[in-house]
Design an enzyme around this catalytic site. Structure first.
Site, PDB file in Angstrom:
ATOM      1  N   ASP A 181      -4.922   2.646   4.999  1.00  0.00           N
ATOM      2  CA  ASP A 181      -5.646   2.650   3.726  1.00  0.00           C
ATOM      3  C   ASP A 181      -6.654   3.793   3.720  1.00  0.00           C
ATOM      4  OD1 ASP A 181      -4.373   0.544   2.449  1.00  0.00           O
ATOM      5  OD2 ASP A 181      -5.694  -0.961   3.339  1.00  0.00           O
TER       6      ASP A 181
ATOM      7  N   ASP B 285       0.388  -5.940  -0.789  1.00  0.00           N
ATOM      8  CA  ASP B 285      -0.801  -5.558  -0.018  1.00  0.00           C
ATOM      9  C   ASP B 285      -2.013  -6.297  -0.567  1.00  0.00           C
ATOM     10  OD1 ASP B 285      -2.706  -4.164   1.455  1.00  0.00           O
ATOM     11  OD2 ASP B 285      -2.233  -2.203   0.619  1.00  0.00           O
TER      12      ASP B 285
HETATM   13 ZN    ZN Z   1      -3.039  -0.602   1.536  1.00  0.00          ZN
END
Ligand code: ZN
Length: 199
Positions: free
Chosen positions: A19, A159
């Site tokens: 991320d 996610d």
């Molecule tokens: Zn992610």
């Protein structure tokens, strides 16, 4: 970070999801292409880079050079999303598009023939440890239907708040890829949690 990569590699997980937060599209700042490149030699698992950044087009080449295998960006940040998808593919990488909980699947319609991954965010991006917004699973069902109807090849990734309780529902909605952060890193026995999530 090296330890985290080692833990994931040893756990039986398939990919490493990264991320990348820029402090603008989302409040936190995580890390960038340099860190990604430094970690590349540590594992042979694919790097699944999730750009939570404004102006993703500025970062594509750096992450491609850093060893990303998949590069996913947010529809909400892109004026010319189709062009960015093409650019990612021209760099020899798989291209993904992601939407936040407040963006409908219909907004992705024109991109579906061109992408390798559609990543459905089931929390508002920015912070780990949030509860899954399970209403977003209907988006996965819609995508699964579109894929069947049109013969598209994209993988569906989910996610946000994925754990032992939410994973089976995501999979039955049609998700191919389960992204997990807190569930994995808080688990004492990491191989066991990966096994459980696989179902
Ligand atoms: Zn992610």
């Amino acid at each position: 970070m090296g330890k985290a990569i080692d833990d994931i590699s040893a756990s039986g997980a398939d990919w490493i999801h990264m991320d990348i937060m820029d402090g603008s599209f989302v409040p936190p700042i995580t890390f960038g292409a340099k860190m990604t490149a430094n970690l590349r030699g540590r594992t042979s698992l694919p790097f699944d880079v999730h750009l939570m950044t404004q102006t993703p087009e500025k970062h594509i080449e750096n992450f491609a050079d850093a060893g990303a295998d998949y590069i996913t960006f947010h529809l909400e940040t892109a004026v010319h999303a189709h062009r960015i998808v093409q650019n990612i593919r021209q760099l020899g990488k798989k291209a993904g598009i992601s939407i936040t909980p407040s963006t409908p699947v219909s907004a992705l319609e024109c991109l579906l023939p061109f992408v390798d991954i559609v990543l459905i965010m089931t929390v508002n991006p920015g912070y780990g440890g949030q509860s899954c917004i399970t209403e977003c699973f209907t988006k996965i069902e819609k995508l699964t239907r579109r894929r069947q109807e049109h013969g598209f090849n994209f993988l569906i990734s989910v996610d946000g708040g994925i754990n032992e309780t939410t994973a089976p529902n995501a999979v039955s909605a049609g998700a191919d890829i389960l992204v997990t952060g807190s569930t994995f890193f808080n688990a004492a026995d990491k191989p066991a949690i990966i096994k459980k999530l696989r179902g």
